[in-house]
Every structure is written in structure tokens, then in C-alpha cells.
Design a protein around this motif. Structure first.
Motif, PDB file in Angstrom:
ATOM      1  N   ARG A  24       0.786  -1.230   0.000  1.00  0.00           N
ATOM      2  CA  ARG A  24       0.000   0.000   0.000  1.00  0.00           C
ATOM      3  C   ARG A  24       0.817   1.278   0.000  1.00  0.00           C
ATOM      4  O   ARG A  24       0.254   2.367  -0.183  1.00  0.00           O
ATOM      5  CB  ARG A  24      -0.971  -0.031   1.184  1.00  0.00           C
ATOM      6  CG  ARG A  24      -2.048  -1.087   0.964  1.00  0.00           C
ATOM      7  CD  ARG A  24      -2.874  -1.335   2.183  1.00  0.00           C
ATOM      8  NE  ARG A  24      -3.867  -2.379   1.899  1.00  0.00           N
ATOM      9  CZ  ARG A  24      -4.381  -3.179   2.815  1.00  0.00           C
ATOM     10  NH1 ARG A  24      -4.005  -3.064   4.074  1.00  0.00           N
ATOM     11  NH2 ARG A  24      -5.274  -4.094   2.483  1.00  0.00           N
ATOM     12  N   ARG A  27       0.224   3.577  -3.040  1.00  0.00           N
ATOM     13  CA  ARG A  27      -0.801   4.627  -3.065  1.00  0.00           C
ATOM     14  C   ARG A  27      -0.191   5.993  -2.746  1.00  0.00           C
ATOM     15  O   ARG A  27      -0.511   6.996  -3.393  1.00  0.00           O
ATOM     16  CB  ARG A  27      -1.908   4.297  -2.062  1.00  0.00           C
ATOM     17  CG  ARG A  27      -2.585   2.978  -2.332  1.00  0.00           C
ATOM     18  CD  ARG A  27      -3.445   2.518  -1.169  1.00  0.00           C
ATOM     19  NE  ARG A  27      -4.109   1.255  -1.494  1.00  0.00           N
ATOM     20  CZ  ARG A  27      -4.874   0.568  -0.657  1.00  0.00           C
ATOM     21  NH1 ARG A  27      -5.076   1.012   0.574  1.00  0.00           N
ATOM     22  NH2 ARG A  27      -5.437  -0.569  -1.042  1.00  0.00           N
ATOM     23  N   SER A  76      -3.117   4.293   4.834  1.00  0.00           N
ATOM     24  CA  SER A  76      -2.906   4.892   3.516  1.00  0.00           C
ATOM     25  C   SER A  76      -3.997   5.904   3.163  1.00  0.00           C
ATOM     26  O   SER A  76      -3.708   6.945   2.558  1.00  0.00           O
ATOM     27  CB  SER A  76      -2.816   3.806   2.445  1.00  0.00           C
ATOM     28  OG  SER A  76      -4.008   3.042   2.380  1.00  0.00           O
ATOM     29  N   ILE A 169      -7.002   6.965  -6.852  1.00  0.00           N
ATOM     30  CA  ILE A 169      -5.776   6.303  -6.414  1.00  0.00           C
ATOM     31  C   ILE A 169      -6.118   5.124  -5.507  1.00  0.00           C
ATOM     32  O   ILE A 169      -5.587   4.019  -5.662  1.00  0.00           O
ATOM     33  CB  ILE A 169      -4.847   7.298  -5.689  1.00  0.00           C
ATOM     34  CG1 ILE A 169      -4.282   8.314  -6.689  1.00  0.00           C
ATOM     35  CG2 ILE A 169      -3.718   6.566  -4.965  1.00  0.00           C
ATOM     36  CD1 ILE A 169      -3.409   9.386  -6.067  1.00  0.00           C
ATOM     37  N   LEU A 170      -7.023   5.369  -4.563  1.00  0.00           N
ATOM     38  CA  LEU A 170      -7.399   4.306  -3.637  1.00  0.00           C
ATOM     39  C   LEU A 170      -8.112   3.170  -4.349  1.00  0.00           C
ATOM     40  O   LEU A 170      -7.768   1.989  -4.201  1.00  0.00           O
ATOM     41  CB  LEU A 170      -8.267   4.886  -2.518  1.00  0.00           C
ATOM     42  CG  LEU A 170      -7.975   4.442  -1.085  1.00  0.00           C
ATOM     43  CD1 LEU A 170      -7.818   2.961  -0.916  1.00  0.00           C
ATOM     44  CD2 LEU A 170      -6.755   5.152  -0.569  1.00  0.00           C
ATOM     45  N   THR A 173      -5.894   1.072  -6.844  1.00  0.00           N
ATOM     46  CA  THR A 173      -4.945   0.192  -6.172  1.00  0.00           C
ATOM     47  C   THR A 173      -5.654  -0.926  -5.418  1.00  0.00           C
ATOM     48  O   THR A 173      -5.099  -2.023  -5.261  1.00  0.00           O
ATOM     49  CB  THR A 173      -4.020   0.985  -5.228  1.00  0.00           C
ATOM     50  OG1 THR A 173      -4.805   1.786  -4.340  1.00  0.00           O
ATOM     51  CG2 THR A 173      -3.083   1.877  -6.024  1.00  0.00           C
ATOM     52  N   TYR A 203       1.370   6.946 -12.142  1.00  0.00           N
ATOM     53  CA  TYR A 203       1.244   5.589 -11.608  1.00  0.00           C
ATOM     54  C   TYR A 203       2.447   4.753 -12.035  1.00  0.00           C
ATOM     55  O   TYR A 203       3.019   4.003 -11.224  1.00  0.00           O
ATOM     56  CB  TYR A 203      -0.043   4.929 -12.106  1.00  0.00           C
ATOM     57  CG  TYR A 203      -0.158   3.475 -11.691  1.00  0.00           C
ATOM     58  CD1 TYR A 203      -0.720   3.113 -10.479  1.00  0.00           C
ATOM     59  CD2 TYR A 203       0.345   2.450 -12.509  1.00  0.00           C
ATOM     60  CE1 TYR A 203      -0.800   1.787 -10.080  1.00  0.00           C
ATOM     61  CE2 TYR A 203       0.268   1.122 -12.123  1.00  0.00           C
ATOM     62  CZ  TYR A 203      -0.299   0.794 -10.909  1.00  0.00           C
ATOM     63  OH  TYR A 203      -0.365  -0.528 -10.523  1.00  0.00           O
TER      64      TYR A 203
END
Length: 223
Positions: A24, A27, A76, A169-170, A173, A203
């Protein structure tokens, strides 16, 4: 004036192949790459005891943890929200859209990720057990429902809150955990969304940085 030191993000120096791209800290790295801000990495051996005091920084001794000259944080989602607020980026300026993005940030963590990780645990960590197949089948209907709800919410939009944000983003991922399964492909909207996110240059830079940091030795499991 003294230069402010770069924020520090914790990460692992080795993980097994299946976990590469899933840890994580990716992220947080991605967020920094999107805003073009520098950061430093403090690496630990995943199977090794954490340094003294790390549990005060990250109570569960996981990664990532984050610190700068103002705060120490763990989790995160909280780190992403802090970075977005601090830098005035990765959240819409419109108030309604901003809170929509924050809601989706929490949804990725609380509504989508748990179902995915239950399946992932059966598929990866408990593979080959005589009960695994039945356990996997029991969680698939809820997993598909969660994916459908995200797909339906996206509709024809590129991103969850109108513009790219920490919510994406969260969510992207989180969806990475299904990379070796057929589930995302069942939803063309999600397939396109995931592809759109993972093809972003930021990314790709974040992923390359994470992979390059896996330069430590594999743990010695001999007795």
C-alpha cells in the motif's frame, strides 16, 4: 532559509512476487508522483522486527507510515487525504465533488477492499486447503456485487468524482488485488477505468519506484 526535508514514507525492501505492486505504499508514492513533490523512503524487511519505536508511529507495524515536519500518520487513506489537503491537489475544488471524492475514498477502503481481500486471502494465502474452494465461492457473489456498484456509479465518467482524485488512487490500487482473476473483466466500465488509472505516467513512475526498492534479501526460512 533551511530547506524542509522531504516527507518520509515507509516501505518494504522485499516481498514475494505475488505482492509486487500491491503493497500500500504504492498509493502514497502515486499521490506524490501526481503532484510532482519529492519524498523519501524508509525501508524495512517485511519479515524482520520493526525498529524500536515504530509501533508508536504505526501501531500495527505495517506500511506505509508517513512523517514530515508537521505530522506523523499511518493508514494509507489518511495519508492520501492529508497530502491532498496539504498540497491543495487531488481533490475537486467544488465542495460537493470534493466530498464525493472523500466518500469514495472511504468506500474503497470500507466497502470494496474487504470483499476483495477475503477472496485474495483464500486464493493466495490459503491455496490448496481442502476448504478453500468452498470458502472462495461463498464470497464471490458479494465481491461481484461490490464491483457492479462501482461500475454502475462510474457510468460514462472517467473518474469517481468527475476529475482524477485520491479516490481513484485508492480504488484503482484496491482493484489491483484482482489482477490475476477474471472479475474486473466482467465489467467493461471497470476494465476501462482500471486501465485508465494504471496507464497514467504518475502511476507508472510510482510502480517503478516501488519495484526498484525491492532490493533486499528474501527472508531466510531455514531452521
Amino acid at each position: 532559509m533551511a530547506t524542509q526535508p522531504a516527507p518520509v514514507v515507509t516501505a518494504f525492501d522485499w516481498v514475494p512476487d505475488f505482492a509486487k505492486g500491491l503493497v500500500r505504499d504504492l498509493r502514497v508514492r502515486w499521490a506524490f508522483e501526481e503532484i510532482g513533490a519529492p519524498y523519501a523512503v524508509e525501508k524495512f524487511g517485511a519479515a524482520n522486527p520493526r525498529p524500536d519505536g515504530y509501533a508508536k508511529w504505526q501501531p500495527f507495524e505495517q506500511v506505509p507510515a508517513y512523517r514530515d515536519g508537521e505530522v506523523e500518520l499511518f493508514e494509507s487513506g489518511a495519508i492520501l487525504l492529508y497530502i491532498a489537503e496539504k498540497h491543495g491537489a487531488l481533490l475537486p475544488k467544488d465542495e460537493a465533488k470534493r466530498w464525493q471524492a472523500i466518500a469514495w475514498l472511504f468506500a474503497a477502503l470500507n466497502s470494496v477492499e474487504p470483499s476483495i481481500m477475503r477472496y485474495f486471502a483464500y486464493e493466495v494465502f490459503n491455496a490448496g486447503q481442502d476448504w478453500t474452494e468452498g470458502a472462495k465461492e461463498s464470497v464471490i457473489p458479494l465481491l461481484r456485487q461490490k464491483l457492479k456498484r462501482v461500475s454502475d456509479a462510474l457510468g460514462d465518467d472517467d473518474w469517481l468524482a468527475g476529475e482524477f482524485s485520491i479516490a481513484d488512487i485508492l480504488m484503482i490500487t484496491v482493484l489491483n488485488n484482482l489482477k490475476d482473476t477474471p472479475f474486473i473483466a466482467e465489467f467493461p466500465t471497470l476494465t476501462a477505468y482500471h486501465k485508465r488509472g494504471t496507464e497514467r505516467p504518475a502511476y507508472q513512475r510510482a510502480l517503478a519506484a516501488q519495484l526498484a526498492d525491492f532490493d533486499g534479501p528474501a527472508p531466510n526460512r531455514g531452521g
